[in-house]
Write an enzyme that holds these catalytic residues in place. Structure first.
Site, PDB file in Angstrom:
ATOM      1  N   GLU A  17     -38.922  41.386 -11.444  1.00  0.00           N
ATOM      2  CA  GLU A  17     -37.472  41.182 -11.437  1.00  0.00           C
ATOM      3  C   GLU A  17     -36.699  42.353 -12.042  1.00  0.00           C
ATOM      4  O   GLU A  17     -35.546  42.594 -11.671  1.00  0.00           O
ATOM      5  CB  GLU A  17     -37.119  39.886 -12.175  1.00  0.00           C
ATOM      6  CG  GLU A  17     -37.550  38.612 -11.470  1.00  0.00           C
ATOM      7  CD  GLU A  17     -38.970  38.166 -11.816  1.00  0.00           C
ATOM      8  OE1 GLU A  17     -39.378  37.073 -11.386  1.00  0.00           O
ATOM      9  OE2 GLU A  17     -39.663  38.934 -12.531  1.00  0.00           O
ATOM     10  N   PHE A  55     -39.247  23.010 -17.758  1.00  0.00           N
ATOM     11  CA  PHE A  55     -40.115  24.092 -17.290  1.00  0.00           C
ATOM     12  C   PHE A  55     -39.275  25.238 -16.756  1.00  0.00           C
ATOM     13  O   PHE A  55     -38.393  25.056 -15.929  1.00  0.00           O
ATOM     14  CB  PHE A  55     -41.058  23.565 -16.206  1.00  0.00           C
ATOM     15  CG  PHE A  55     -41.947  24.613 -15.615  1.00  0.00           C
ATOM     16  CD1 PHE A  55     -42.938  25.225 -16.379  1.00  0.00           C
ATOM     17  CD2 PHE A  55     -41.789  25.019 -14.291  1.00  0.00           C
ATOM     18  CE1 PHE A  55     -43.766  26.206 -15.838  1.00  0.00           C
ATOM     19  CE2 PHE A  55     -42.606  25.988 -13.742  1.00  0.00           C
ATOM     20  CZ  PHE A  55     -43.593  26.585 -14.522  1.00  0.00           C
ATOM     21  N   GLN A  56     -39.551  26.444 -17.224  1.00  0.00           N
ATOM     22  CA  GLN A  56     -38.858  27.667 -16.837  1.00  0.00           C
ATOM     23  C   GLN A  56     -37.353  27.576 -17.082  1.00  0.00           C
ATOM     24  O   GLN A  56     -36.550  28.076 -16.296  1.00  0.00           O
ATOM     25  CB  GLN A  56     -39.148  28.019 -15.369  1.00  0.00           C
ATOM     26  CG  GLN A  56     -40.588  28.491 -15.160  1.00  0.00           C
ATOM     27  CD  GLN A  56     -40.832  29.175 -13.827  1.00  0.00           C
ATOM     28  OE1 GLN A  56     -40.161  28.883 -12.842  1.00  0.00           O
ATOM     29  NE2 GLN A  56     -41.805  30.067 -13.784  1.00  0.00           N
ATOM     30  N   LYS A  77     -30.660  24.289  -9.693  1.00  0.00           N
ATOM     31  CA  LYS A  77     -31.318  24.005  -8.417  1.00  0.00           C
ATOM     32  C   LYS A  77     -30.680  22.837  -7.676  1.00  0.00           C
ATOM     33  O   LYS A  77     -30.572  22.859  -6.441  1.00  0.00           O
ATOM     34  CB  LYS A  77     -32.805  23.729  -8.645  1.00  0.00           C
ATOM     35  CG  LYS A  77     -33.584  23.549  -7.346  1.00  0.00           C
ATOM     36  CD  LYS A  77     -35.082  23.446  -7.555  1.00  0.00           C
ATOM     37  CE  LYS A  77     -35.809  23.372  -6.212  1.00  0.00           C
ATOM     38  NZ  LYS A  77     -37.276  23.304  -6.373  1.00  0.00           N
ATOM     39  N   MET A 122     -40.258  63.492 -24.660  1.00  0.00           N
ATOM     40  CA  MET A 122     -39.151  63.583 -25.606  1.00  0.00           C
ATOM     41  C   MET A 122     -39.556  63.069 -26.986  1.00  0.00           C
ATOM     42  O   MET A 122     -39.112  63.600 -28.015  1.00  0.00           O
ATOM     43  CB  MET A 122     -37.936  62.810 -25.084  1.00  0.00           C
ATOM     44  CG  MET A 122     -36.655  63.119 -25.849  1.00  0.00           C
ATOM     45  SD  MET A 122     -36.179  64.863 -25.798  1.00  0.00           S
ATOM     46  CE  MET A 122     -35.409  64.977 -24.185  1.00  0.00           C
TER      47      MET A 122
END
Length: 572
Positions: free
Chosen positions: A50, A112-113, A162, A479
């Site tokens: 993602e 969940f999630q 959802k 760096m």
């Protein structure tokens, strides 16, 4: 038109003219993915993480000026996207990120999630929305795109539970043609009185400097800036984010300024009596120690965002407005003004700048038997004729790209400036290549950065993206190593990148072309061969001098006149 919530989301994207969505599916957004499957106008690009979805949407936005769109699921989908959202926020990039959320009855139950996406993203978005009613989707989407693209642009998150995308629940679809938000009214024009005051000051200057940033690029004001600077014959310097907004090959351009800016740009900033700041935010990488910043200057500051005015450095003539409109008005006032810049003062000022320029602060050993990173970037510029879209990751390679790939066109330099996000380069290049399928797109990266999103080589294969990856491989987090050399007595704590993969074989395992170049004399031919492959991604592992440092360099907390040059002598 009766549509489900999921269908409304997709129809809104169509009505906004969105062509590409970068995303990754999951349970909370499956209704939306099913709606995407049943149409062909909005194309979905499946990434492998993602973070890459948001970086790709970001690269798409930076190279086109259109808002980038990402779609991720709830929980880890949203949290994985946060780095890309913050990257866009720091650089004022227009993006709409759609995140799935657990059904509304379960919000707050540790389902969940489930994460508090609104709370997590609040510090790094321009605005965010949680939709709780299917009838609010269309208006909220319209607001999201309006907020993301107007005023000072930025990322907007739309969190979608959802249950409101249920295909069995349909409502009338009516996408608003216009949107009005009582609490959000961005300025559309600069104050003419302030503009006239600024012009009076500009024309009286003995040592003027234009200091311009990413706001000129984002505001599509490159032509207006160039016209004004040419009219006045004043020197101009760009920030890292502003490169390309004024032609880098023009004689009035004195290079990038700041921590790794040119000697002439930094010294001109230190000596200037009138500083004209356009679309820049006076960040710490530019100002150094604020107490030492432009000690003799009266400062004009043009910015779309009033909160940026006098935020870090107090300014004398503030102008709030879109830079394109302000610059257009400035040029008109300059042309109508009875006074003109004093040619004698300007001649003396340019003579001083040329003396600073003669220091050749970007000098490097071009005869070295090892490939110097500067030479690699110059070779890339030669092979692409300076016309490529160039993305980068973060570190030494980013600075070498900024210093040695001369950008004459706007929106060709795509990098993470404010947040400094490793892993940005490859997915950003994917977004650029999707937006410009026939253009040459090069990703300049390092062996540490490229491994942060290297799985996106699979996305490139799936969508046949012929990106050219130029890996400047020095075996170090360059760096970090440079700072450890300068300020930690050479204690290279965890900056050596051990156990590197065989990048050629790795690229080939993903179905791409891999090359390894170890000698300077082989580089140009290899690059020409790579760019001749118009339909293939080519991964070039360019082995460079591991001890090369980026110069000039201003140590954190120092002034513009205190620089390390290639001789390593500090100037005071």
């Amino acid at each position: 038109m009766e549509l489900s919530g999921a269908e409304i989301v997709v129809q809104c994207l169509k009505d906004e003219g969105v062509e590409h969505v970068f995303g990754y599916p999951g349970g909370a957004v499956l209704h939306i993915y099913d709606a995407i499957f049943q149409q062909e106008d909005v194309k979905h690009i499946l990434v492998r993480h993602e973070q890459a979805a948001t970086h790709a949407a970001d690269g798409y936005a930076r190279s086109t000026g259109k808002p980038g769109v990402a779609l991720v699921t709830s929980g880890p989908g949203a949290t994985n996207a946060v780095t890309g959202i913050a990257t866009a926020y720091m650089d004022s990039i227009p993006m709409v990120v759609l995140t799935g959320q657990v059904p509304t009855p379960f919000i707050g139950s540790d389902a969940f999630q489930e994460v508090d996406t609104i709370g997590i993203t609040r510090p790094c978005v321009k605005h965010n929305f949680l939709i709780k009613d299917v009838r609010d989707i269309a208006e909220t989407m319209k607001k999201a795109f309006y907020v993301a693209t107007s005023g000072r642009p930025g990322p907007v998150v739309v969190d979608i539970p959802k249950d409101i995308t249920d295909p069995n629940v349909k409502v009338t679809y009516d996408y608003p043609k216009k949107i009005s938000m009582r609490s959000y009214n961005p300025v559309t024009k600069g104050h003419l009185g302030q503009i006239k005051k600024a012009v009076d000051l500009m024309l009286s200057a003995k040592k003027p400097v234009f200091y311009t940033g990413g706001g000129v690029v984002i505001g599509d004001a490159s032509k207006q800036l160039t016209d004004l600077v040419k009219e006045l014959n004043y020197p101009i310097t760009n920030t890292l984010m502003g490169l390309g907004s004024y032609p880098g090959s023009d004689k009035q351009f004195i290079g990038m300024l700041g921590m790794h800016g040119t000697y002439e740009a930094n010294m001109a900033m230190h000596e200037t009596d009138v500083l004209i700041a356009i679309g820049a935010r006076f960040d710490d990488r530019v100002t150094g120690h604020v107490a030492h910043f432009c000690p003799n200057a009266t400062i004009i500051h043009v910015d779309i965002d009033p909160s940026s005015i006098s935020k870090n450095v107090r300014v004398d003539v503030p102008i709030v407005g879109p830079v394109k409109m302000v610059l257009r008005d400035m040029l008109r006032v300059v042309k109508e003004h009875k006074n003109k810049p004093n040619p004698d003062d300007l001649k003396v000022w340019w003579e001083q700048i040329e003396k600073w320029r003669s220091m050749d602060c970007l000098h490097y050993d071009s005869k070295s038997p090892k490939i110097k990173p500067q030479f690699a970037v110059e070779t890339l510029h030669k092979v692409t004729k300076g016309d490529a879209f160039v993305t980068s990751d973060v570190g030494q390679h980013q600075m070498f790209a900024a210093q040695f790939y001369t950008f004459d066109k706007t929106r060709r330099w795509i990098n993470s400036g404010g947040l400094g996000t490793m892993g940005f380069g490859l997915p950003a290049a994917m977004g650029v290549q999707m937006a410009h399928p026939n253009a040459e797109v090069a990703c300049i990266t390092g062996e540490a950065s490229i491994q942060m999103c290297i799985q996106e080589l699979a996305t490139c294969k799936q969508h046949n993206l012929p990106i050219k990856i130029i890996l400047l491989n020095n075996g170090y987090m360059g760096m970090v190593r440079q700072w450890q050399e300068f300020f930690y007595d050479g204690r290279y704590s965890n900056s050596y990148v051990d156990a590197l993969p065989d990048f050629v074989k790795l690229a080939e395992s993903y179905g791409h072309v891999g090359m390894k170049v170890e000698k300077p004399e082989d580089l140009e031919g290899a690059m020409k061969e790579a760019f001749a492959m118009k339909d293939r991604l080519v991964f070039m592992d360019v082995v460079i001098d591991p001890e090369e440092n980026v110069y000039p360099m201003i140590q954190a907390g120092k002034g513009h006149h205190e620089m390390y040059l290639p001789s390593k002598s500090e100037l005071v």
